[in-house]
Design an enzyme around this catalytic site. Structure first.
Site: not given
Ligand code: F6R
Length: 245
Positions: A67, A136, A143
């Protein structure tokens, strides 16, 4: 689905790096799917060390990130392109021209997303996709929703995400409102998937996503339907799921 409970963050990072290193040894021209976020920083550091030590090479690797924020170009220090350069690409022998991140600088979301989806398919599809996990249950920027988004698409960031991200920007007005992300269908097409999660605050969602019902309100739960998923968590993140295995 294989679930591995590592002892701590360092152990999680090393074990996850071992999965990627084994993949690169078996198939040097691997198509790697990559993630940003705080969780994979340690595993990227391990891969940099392995590459420095001559144990692995990224010379023939092509990569696709999950992303990117819409509206940020790769020179912005909060862009995911910048993150990847900083934590991995600048320190290994990868050909940067073969590292792909959705083009956040392209305001035409239809074109940006369709081109990204096409580029992944043209490369032959992702061999190993790395994922982090949101509190979540989000993966990429997918999401909780009432359906699983299929292809790479544009998303509106939630107000809570904008608020949370504002700490990283000069002002809340500078926080991007939208992002481009691989869809759940894009992610599920990967030949194998590696999920990493760390910390007590991920313990409930790890258990819910991987032992609960497969529902779009917990996007990561769909990974239960994939034939080759490895989940590596540290002890705290595995605290709830360990009693359900
Ligand atoms: C990152 C992404 C997000 C993260 C997720 C967990 O490219 O797509 O989905 O993997 O938000 O983030 P952390 O590792 O910071 O807890």
């Amino acid at each position: 689905m294989q679930i591995i409970i590592a002892s701590n963050y360092e152990d999680m990072s090393r074990k996850a790096a071992d999965v990627i290193a084994a993949q690169l040894k078996e198939k040097p021209d691997t198509i790697l799917g990559l993630a940003t976020g705080s969780t994979p920083i340690g595993l990227y550091a391990e891969l940099v060390n392995d590459c420095d030590a001559g144990l692995i090479s990224f010379a023939d690797v092509e990569s696709f990130n999950l992303d990117e924020y819409r509206g940020l170009d790769g020179t912005h220090d909060q862009s995911y392109r910048y993150f990847m350069n900083h934590h991995l690409f600048d320190h290994v022998d990868i050909d940067k021209a073969r590292t792909h991140v959705p083009d956040g600088s392209n305001p035409d979301s239809d074109t940006a997303c369709a081109e990204y989806e096409h580029a992944i398919a043209a490369a032959g599809g992702v061999d190993l996709q790395l994922l982090g996990l949101g509190h979540n249950g989000h993966v990429g920027f997918n999401e909780p929703a009432d359906h699983f988004p299929v292809d790479t698409h544009i998303v509106d960031l939630t107000e809570s995400t904008i608020q949370a991200n504002s700490r990283l920007f000069d002002s809340i007005d500078d926080v991007p409102r939208q992002a481009y992300t691989m869809g759940i269908g894009t992610i599920m097409k990967a030949a194998s998937i590696l999920v990493v999660a760390n910390g007590a605050d991920k313990a409930n969602i790890i258990a819910e996503a991987f032992t609960g019902p497969v529902v779009p309100s917990v996007p990561a739960s769909v990974l239960q339907l994939h034939p080759r998923v490895t989940v590596i968590v540290n002890e705290e993140a595995g605290a709830v799921i360990k009693d359900r295995l």
